[in-house]
Design an enzyme around this catalytic site. Structure first.
Site, PDB file in Angstrom:
ATOM      1  N   GLU A  31       0.798  -0.962   0.048  1.00  0.00           N
ATOM      2  CA  GLU A  31       0.397  -0.235   0.085  1.00  0.00           C
ATOM      3  C   GLU A  31       0.463   1.193  -0.520  1.00  0.00           C
ATOM      4  O   GLU A  31       1.336   1.080   0.564  1.00  0.00           O
ATOM      5  CB  GLU A  31      -0.661  -0.094   1.327  1.00  0.00           C
ATOM      6  N   GLN A  49      -4.077  16.352  -4.233  1.00  0.00           N
ATOM      7  CA  GLN A  49      -3.001  15.970  -6.087  1.00  0.00           C
ATOM      8  C   GLN A  49      -2.051  15.377  -5.706  1.00  0.00           C
ATOM      9  O   GLN A  49      -1.563  15.126  -4.644  1.00  0.00           O
ATOM     10  CB  GLN A  49      -2.630  17.625  -6.498  1.00  0.00           C
ATOM     11  N   ASP A  50      -2.147  14.132  -6.690  1.00  0.00           N
ATOM     12  CA  ASP A  50      -1.247  13.419  -6.809  1.00  0.00           C
ATOM     13  C   ASP A  50      -0.588  14.088  -8.478  1.00  0.00           C
ATOM     14  O   ASP A  50      -0.904  15.041  -9.367  1.00  0.00           O
ATOM     15  CB  ASP A  50      -1.760  12.075  -7.243  1.00  0.00           C
ATOM     16  N   ASN A  51       1.057  14.117  -8.461  1.00  0.00           N
ATOM     17  CA  ASN A  51       1.930  14.700  -9.720  1.00  0.00           C
ATOM     18  C   ASN A  51       2.520  13.305  -9.967  1.00  0.00           C
ATOM     19  O   ASN A  51       3.431  12.684  -8.622  1.00  0.00           O
ATOM     20  CB  ASN A  51       2.323  15.673  -9.532  1.00  0.00           C
ATOM     21  N   ARG A  61      15.691  19.538 -10.099  1.00  0.00           N
ATOM     22  CA  ARG A  61      14.832  19.687  -9.810  1.00  0.00           C
ATOM     23  C   ARG A  61      14.599  20.163  -8.777  1.00  0.00           C
ATOM     24  O   ARG A  61      14.922  19.703  -7.775  1.00  0.00           O
ATOM     25  CB  ARG A  61      13.694  19.126 -10.117  1.00  0.00           C
ATOM     26  N   HIS A  64      11.697  23.953  -4.541  1.00  0.00           N
ATOM     27  CA  HIS A  64      10.508  24.874  -4.944  1.00  0.00           C
ATOM     28  C   HIS A  64       9.759  24.632  -3.762  1.00  0.00           C
ATOM     29  O   HIS A  64       9.555  23.752  -2.721  1.00  0.00           O
ATOM     30  CB  HIS A  64       9.910  24.003  -6.352  1.00  0.00           C
ATOM     31  N   LYS A  73       3.814  17.309   1.417  1.00  0.00           N
ATOM     32  CA  LYS A  73       4.537  16.841  -0.033  1.00  0.00           C
ATOM     33  C   LYS A  73       4.615  15.091   0.997  1.00  0.00           C
ATOM     34  O   LYS A  73       4.834  15.009   1.606  1.00  0.00           O
ATOM     35  CB  LYS A  73       4.936  16.849  -0.786  1.00  0.00           C
ATOM     36  N   HIS A 120      11.823  21.967  -1.006  1.00  0.00           N
ATOM     37  CA  HIS A 120      12.290  21.026  -1.727  1.00  0.00           C
ATOM     38  C   HIS A 120      12.752  20.755  -3.263  1.00  0.00           C
ATOM     39  O   HIS A 120      12.310  21.086  -4.054  1.00  0.00           O
ATOM     40  CB  HIS A 120      10.863  20.299  -2.257  1.00  0.00           C
ATOM     41  N   TYR A 133       3.756  11.803  -6.116  1.00  0.00           N
ATOM     42  CA  TYR A 133       3.696  13.064  -5.057  1.00  0.00           C
ATOM     43  C   TYR A 133       3.013  12.912  -4.602  1.00  0.00           C
ATOM     44  O   TYR A 133       2.063  13.443  -5.768  1.00  0.00           O
ATOM     45  CB  TYR A 133       5.162  14.828  -4.280  1.00  0.00           C
ATOM     46  N   LYS A 171      14.649  28.327 -14.716  1.00  0.00           N
ATOM     47  CA  LYS A 171      14.092  29.125 -13.494  1.00  0.00           C
ATOM     48  C   LYS A 171      15.266  28.311 -12.151  1.00  0.00           C
ATOM     49  O   LYS A 171      15.234  29.182 -11.679  1.00  0.00           O
ATOM     50  CB  LYS A 171      12.694  28.397 -13.652  1.00  0.00           C
ATOM     51  N   ASP A 172      14.715  26.853 -12.553  1.00  0.00           N
ATOM     52  CA  ASP A 172      15.998  27.016 -11.166  1.00  0.00           C
ATOM     53  C   ASP A 172      17.285  26.958 -11.507  1.00  0.00           C
ATOM     54  O   ASP A 172      17.436  27.073  -9.881  1.00  0.00           O
ATOM     55  CB  ASP A 172      15.478  25.193 -11.179  1.00  0.00           C
TER      56      ASP A 172
END
Length: 182
Positions: A31, A49-51, A61, A64, A73, A120, A133, A171-172
């Site tokens: 699970e 929300q799941d991403n 990455r 953020h 998260k 993160h 996540y 951006k990062d």
């Protein structure tokens, strides 16, 4: 019930979660999330929300966070391996500005709980990685904040091999320093 173990670290709120895995000659079952098990372990959060993302070796990455709509998260790796990092940005926290990192992989099946108030990010250590996540609030594109990944004030010890070429979004590469966040 009781299908997870939870480890804490020196930064209050961060948790490493390991699900119980049932395996046999066919493969395995686990699970990845059960509200009652998480609640029994002191993790009582609603996720909306799941991403999921896919990245190649060397992709970094982050770091953020959401400014006005912060997110709790739970992150995990579905395939491959990443080094995942959280930086404490909570005002008044005794560990403000400190970081913690953990290796997440399809093999170890660990999950990392990152509560609101943390920046993160992660770097992909395997040839490819799929990263999934859960978030406690929806993504608001105009609410993004960030911290430069290599800020010497924070001093994250990224396990980047000498032969690894980093791939970082434009951006990062433009996020500011920790001192600029204050």
């Amino acid at each position: 019930m009781g299908q997870i173990t939870v480890e804490t670290c020196h930064i209050d709120g961060l948790k490493i979660i390991t699900p119980k895995v049932f395996g046999d000659e066919r493969g395995y079952f686990m699970e990845t999330y059960n509200y009652e098990d998480y609640k029994a372990a002191g993790i009582d959060m609603e996720f909306v929300q799941d991403n999921q993302s896919s990245s190649t070796r060397g992709v970094l990455r982050g770091l953020h966070f959401q400014i006005n709509y912060p997110q709790d998260k739970i992150v995990r790796v579905v395939s491959g391996e990443v080094f995942d990092v959280a930086v404490d940005l909570r005002d008044g926290s005794k560990t403000y500005g400190q970081w913690f990192g953990v290796t997440l992989s399809a093999e170890n099946k660990k999950q990392f709980l990152i509560p609101k108030g943390f920046a993160h990010g992660f770097v992909v250590l395997s040839d490819t990685a799929e990263f999934a996540y859960k978030c406690s609030d929806y993504y608001h594109p105009n609410d993004e904040g960030g911290l430069i990944w290599n800020d010497p004030t924070v001093g994250i010890d990224w396990p980047i091999p000498e032969d690894m070429k980093l791939i970082i979004s434009e951006k990062d590469q433009k996020w500011g320093s920790f001192k600029e966040l204050k």
